[in-house]
Design an enzyme around this catalytic site. Sequence first.
Site, PDB file in Angstrom:
ATOM      1  N   ASP A   1       0.829  -1.156  -0.009  1.00 50.57           N
ATOM      2  CA  ASP A   1      -0.008  -0.060   0.058  1.00 50.57           C
ATOM      3  C   ASP A   1       0.973   1.268  -0.106  1.00 50.57           C
ATOM      4  OD1 ASP A   1      -2.322  -1.847   0.207  1.00 50.57           O
ATOM      5  OD2 ASP A   1      -2.530  -1.618   2.376  1.00 50.57           O
TER       6      ASP A   1
HETATM    7  N1  URA Z   1      -1.163  -5.959   3.920  1.00 48.68           N
HETATM    8  C1  URA Z   1      -1.723  -4.604   3.884  1.00 48.68           C
HETATM    9  O1  URA Z   1      -2.730  -4.452   4.524  1.00 48.68           O
HETATM   10  N2  URA Z   1      -1.118  -3.602   3.550  1.00 48.68           N
HETATM   11  C2  URA Z   1       0.090  -3.811   2.641  1.00 48.68           C
HETATM   12  O2  URA Z   1       0.773  -3.029   2.076  1.00 48.68           O
HETATM   13  C3  URA Z   1       0.826  -5.376   2.775  1.00 48.68           C
HETATM   14  C4  URA Z   1      -0.114  -6.278   3.269  1.00 48.68           C
END
Ligand code: URA
Length: 241
Positions: free
Chosen positions: A102
Amino acid sequence: MRLDKLLAQEKISRKAMKQALLKKEILVDGLPASSLAQNVDTGLQELMFQGRRIQGYEHTYLMLRKPNGAVTASKDKKLPTVMDLLPQHLQSDQLYAIGRLDRDTTGLLLLTDNGPLGFQLLHPQYHVDKTYQVEVNGPLTPDHIQEFKDGIIFLDGTICKPAQLEILSSSPSLSKATITISEGKFHQVKKMFLSVGVKVTALKRVQFGDFMLDSDLAEGDFRPLNKEELRFIKTYLENSG
Ligand code: URA
């Protein structure tokens, strides 16, 4: 790169490839190729076709420490991407990140132009573990460890595979933990913690399969994989047939 694609670049016909495969005349590091779909990298492996060495193409493998704010994408109209962190000579349309993080997640990201590798490493069949350091805005208890072990159920009913939660510290407004998961569902870690009533306030990936985040890398920096890490890649290639 897939073996058939690489041989096609050498102007070898599909028929000739199939015949050579059957006759065990395609050797990867001295062993007969098992399939034309096999993933090979002539930078890491010796490829022989009917006694002739094929030089092929050497792939790029980078480790990047993703900073907060960069999007895991090749291009974005408004936001900076992880590719923008690379110098011009390394930027290529073929380069992509193995496993999306993310925008506000930091840490270990592998970048490569070896197309099939990411597919393999992210496929559920291979169970590549990912470990994250997490901060959440509420308490964590031993009951949570059991819930994660049993398989968290998202608020929409999706069932997750067992995950390993290790609590490092816990208080009513801030807890720290590490979590290891073997899947890669969208926003998986954040949703898992939401399912037990707390919100993730910081998330950093520190391990992806055999690859550990290099603590010498500053946020936003990258480096080519080292010899030991390239050996891990080789192992994945050997199991790609
Ligand atoms: N899980 C999440 O919620 N976000 C990420 O970036 C990676 C794993």
